[in-house]
Design a protein around this motif. Structure first.
Motif, PDB file in Angstrom:
ATOM      1  N   MET A   9     -41.777  72.103  -4.226  1.00 48.43           N
ATOM      2  CA  MET A   9     -42.075  71.645  -2.873  1.00 48.43           C
ATOM      3  C   MET A   9     -41.918  72.818  -1.906  1.00 48.43           C
ATOM      4  N   ARG A  10     -42.844  72.929  -0.959  1.00 43.85           N
ATOM      5  CA  ARG A  10     -42.885  74.087  -0.064  1.00 43.85           C
ATOM      6  C   ARG A  10     -42.290  73.736   1.301  1.00 43.85           C
ATOM      7  N   VAL A  11     -41.323  74.545   1.741  1.00 41.09           N
ATOM      8  CA  VAL A  11     -40.583  74.283   2.978  1.00 41.09           C
ATOM      9  C   VAL A  11     -40.716  75.477   3.913  1.00 41.09           C
ATOM     10  N   LEU A  12     -41.007  75.206   5.189  1.00 39.86           N
ATOM     11  CA  LEU A  12     -41.017  76.227   6.231  1.00 39.86           C
ATOM     12  C   LEU A  12     -39.752  76.079   7.062  1.00 39.86           C
ATOM     13  N   ILE A  13     -39.017  77.185   7.242  1.00 37.46           N
ATOM     14  CA  ILE A  13     -37.838  77.216   8.112  1.00 37.46           C
ATOM     15  C   ILE A  13     -38.193  78.030   9.345  1.00 37.46           C
ATOM     16  N   VAL A  14     -38.107  77.406  10.519  1.00 35.68           N
ATOM     17  CA  VAL A  14     -38.352  78.112  11.776  1.00 35.68           C
ATOM     18  C   VAL A  14     -37.006  78.216  12.495  1.00 35.68           C
ATOM     19  N   GLU A  15     -36.375  79.365  12.380  1.00 35.92           N
ATOM     20  CA  GLU A  15     -35.006  79.570  12.864  1.00 35.92           C
ATOM     21  C   GLU A  15     -34.828  81.038  13.227  1.00 35.92           C
ATOM     22  N   ASP A  16     -34.391  81.304  14.466  1.00 33.02           N
ATOM     23  CA  ASP A  16     -34.266  82.692  14.910  1.00 33.02           C
ATOM     24  C   ASP A  16     -32.900  83.296  14.639  1.00 33.02           C
ATOM     25  N   GLU A  17     -31.904  82.484  14.321  1.00 35.14           N
ATOM     26  CA  GLU A  17     -30.578  83.009  13.992  1.00 35.14           C
ATOM     27  C   GLU A  17     -30.613  83.547  12.556  1.00 35.14           C
ATOM     28  N   ALA A  18     -30.565  84.859  12.419  1.00 37.33           N
ATOM     29  CA  ALA A  18     -30.835  85.501  11.130  1.00 37.33           C
ATOM     30  C   ALA A  18     -29.899  85.024  10.025  1.00 37.33           C
ATOM     31  N   LEU A  55     -36.974  72.855  11.732  1.00 40.21           N
ATOM     32  CA  LEU A  55     -37.339  73.467  13.008  1.00 40.21           C
ATOM     33  C   LEU A  55     -36.148  73.521  13.961  1.00 40.21           C
ATOM     34  N   ASP A  56     -35.782  74.729  14.389  1.00 41.39           N
ATOM     35  CA  ASP A  56     -34.773  74.898  15.428  1.00 41.39           C
ATOM     36  C   ASP A  56     -35.420  74.636  16.784  1.00 41.39           C
ATOM     37  N   LEU A  57     -34.622  74.175  17.755  1.00 41.02           N
ATOM     38  CA  LEU A  57     -35.172  73.925  19.085  1.00 41.02           C
ATOM     39  C   LEU A  57     -35.109  75.159  19.979  1.00 41.02           C
ATOM     40  N   GLY A  58     -34.010  75.922  19.898  1.00 42.99           N
ATOM     41  CA  GLY A  58     -33.825  77.070  20.778  1.00 42.99           C
ATOM     42  C   GLY A  58     -34.458  78.325  20.232  1.00 42.99           C
ATOM     43  N   LEU A  59     -35.784  78.403  20.285  1.00 43.34           N
ATOM     44  CA  LEU A  59     -36.525  79.512  19.683  1.00 43.34           C
ATOM     45  C   LEU A  59     -37.095  80.443  20.750  1.00 43.34           C
ATOM     46  N   PRO A  60     -37.217  81.738  20.442  1.00 39.65           N
ATOM     47  CA  PRO A  60     -37.932  82.639  21.345  1.00 39.65           C
ATOM     48  C   PRO A  60     -39.440  82.420  21.261  1.00 39.65           C
ATOM     49  N   ARG A  61     -40.135  82.794  22.341  1.00 37.22           N
ATOM     50  CA  ARG A  61     -41.596  82.808  22.448  1.00 37.22           C
ATOM     51  C   ARG A  61     -42.208  81.408  22.611  1.00 37.22           C
ATOM     52  N   MET A  62     -41.630  80.398  21.984  1.00 37.02           N
ATOM     53  CA  MET A  62     -42.063  79.015  22.196  1.00 37.02           C
ATOM     54  C   MET A  62     -40.944  78.114  21.717  1.00 37.02           C
ATOM     55  N   LYS A 115     -26.067  71.341  14.885  1.00 29.64           N
ATOM     56  CA  LYS A 115     -25.233  72.448  14.420  1.00 29.64           C
ATOM     57  C   LYS A 115     -23.829  72.302  15.010  1.00 29.64           C
ATOM     58  N   PRO A 116     -22.785  72.692  14.255  1.00 26.45           N
ATOM     59  CA  PRO A 116     -22.825  73.134  12.853  1.00 26.45           C
ATOM     60  C   PRO A 116     -22.946  71.929  11.921  1.00 26.45           C
ATOM     61  N   PHE A 117     -23.441  72.171  10.720  1.00 25.04           N
ATOM     62  CA  PHE A 117     -23.615  71.104   9.743  1.00 25.04           C
ATOM     63  C   PHE A 117     -23.284  71.650   8.358  1.00 25.04           C
ATOM     64  N   LEU A 136     -28.098  82.193   9.749  1.00 20.12           N
ATOM     65  CA  LEU A 136     -28.356  80.810   9.368  1.00 20.12           C
ATOM     66  C   LEU A 136     -29.672  80.689   8.618  1.00 20.12           C
ATOM     67  N   ALA A 137     -30.693  81.399   9.071  1.00 14.28           N
ATOM     68  CA  ALA A 137     -31.987  81.349   8.390  1.00 14.28           C
ATOM     69  C   ALA A 137     -31.865  81.805   6.942  1.00 14.28           C
ATOM     70  N   GLU A 138     -31.111  82.871   6.722  1.00 14.28           N
ATOM     71  CA  GLU A 138     -30.939  83.368   5.361  1.00 14.28           C
ATOM     72  C   GLU A 138     -30.105  82.404   4.522  1.00 14.28           C
TER      73      GLU A 138
END
Length: 222
Positions: free
Chosen positions: A1-10, A50-57, A101-103, A12-14
């Protein structure tokens, strides 16, 4: 199954990428809202975190644009915001679930599994097809009650088809959901994996529709 993570906190994303990869998901990372929106709008994902507090949008705008354009993939929102208004807005904009967060990663994984099941009409974490059974929590496969040893790649392919019983997928579509993006592979790699699964589970489990692709019968799966 393919998952997209949209998260700017490096970090947490990793952590999310590593955790989901260990659970046999194919993971794509995006670090800002604009890139995340574009990937979610132009590529096929089974689920998006999807994170809410993202840069650019911001995440609300990303989610609203996906839903306005008819993109219906399950979306799990992550946010440091804990107000009831943000949660209501997230659901109203089209989120399927919400995690503050945190979770704990165990909770996130349980929510991911539940969203993937609900998206295709499954209520149980156990997927069955005749004598074949997959436990999506433990990532195990059994045949007629006996455990079957499968590789992570074989598991991903079998689980993907069982999540969509009766639907025919081309080798290209299957490949996109079971391989990492940057992994080189032969053009017949999917056929090789299917051949291995047929030897382990029997030739009738994964069927072939000539010129179209592979599927698992909807009549036997539940």
């Amino acid at each position: 199954m393919r998952v997209l993570i949209v998260e700017d906190e490096a970090r947490l994303a990793e952590d999310l990428r590593r955790t989901l990869t260990a659970q046999n998901y194919v993971v794509t990372l995006s670090r800002d809202g604009e890139d995340g929106w574009f990937r979610g709008d132009s590529e096929d994902f089974d689920l998006i975190i999807l994170d809410l507090g993202l840069p650019r949008m911001d995440g609300f705008s990303v989610l609203k644009r996906w839903r306005d354009s008819g993109r219906g993939m399950p979306v799990l929102i992550l946010t440091a915001r804990d107000s009831w208004r943000d949660k209501v807005d997230g659901i109203d904009f089209g989120a399927d679930d919400y995690l503050t967060k945190p979770f704990r990663m165990e909770e996130l994984l349980a929510r991911v599994r539940a969203l993937l099941r609900r998206a295709v009409g499954h209520s149980s974490p156990i997927l069955t097809n005749g004598l074949i059974e997959i436990d999506t929590r433990l990532r195990t496969v059994t045949h007629d009650g006996s455990p079957v040893s499968v590789t992570p790649l074989e598991y991903r392919l079998l689980a993907y088809l069982l999540h969509h019983p009766g639907k025919v997928f081309s080798p290209v579509e299957i490949s996109a959901h079971i391989y990492e993006e940057d992994l080189d592979r032969d053009s017949n790699a999917v056929e090789v994996v299917i051949a291995r699964l047929r030897r382990k589970l029997g030739g009738g489990v994964i069927e072939n529709r000539r010129g179209q692709g592979y599927f698992i019968s909807a009549e036997a799966a539940r």
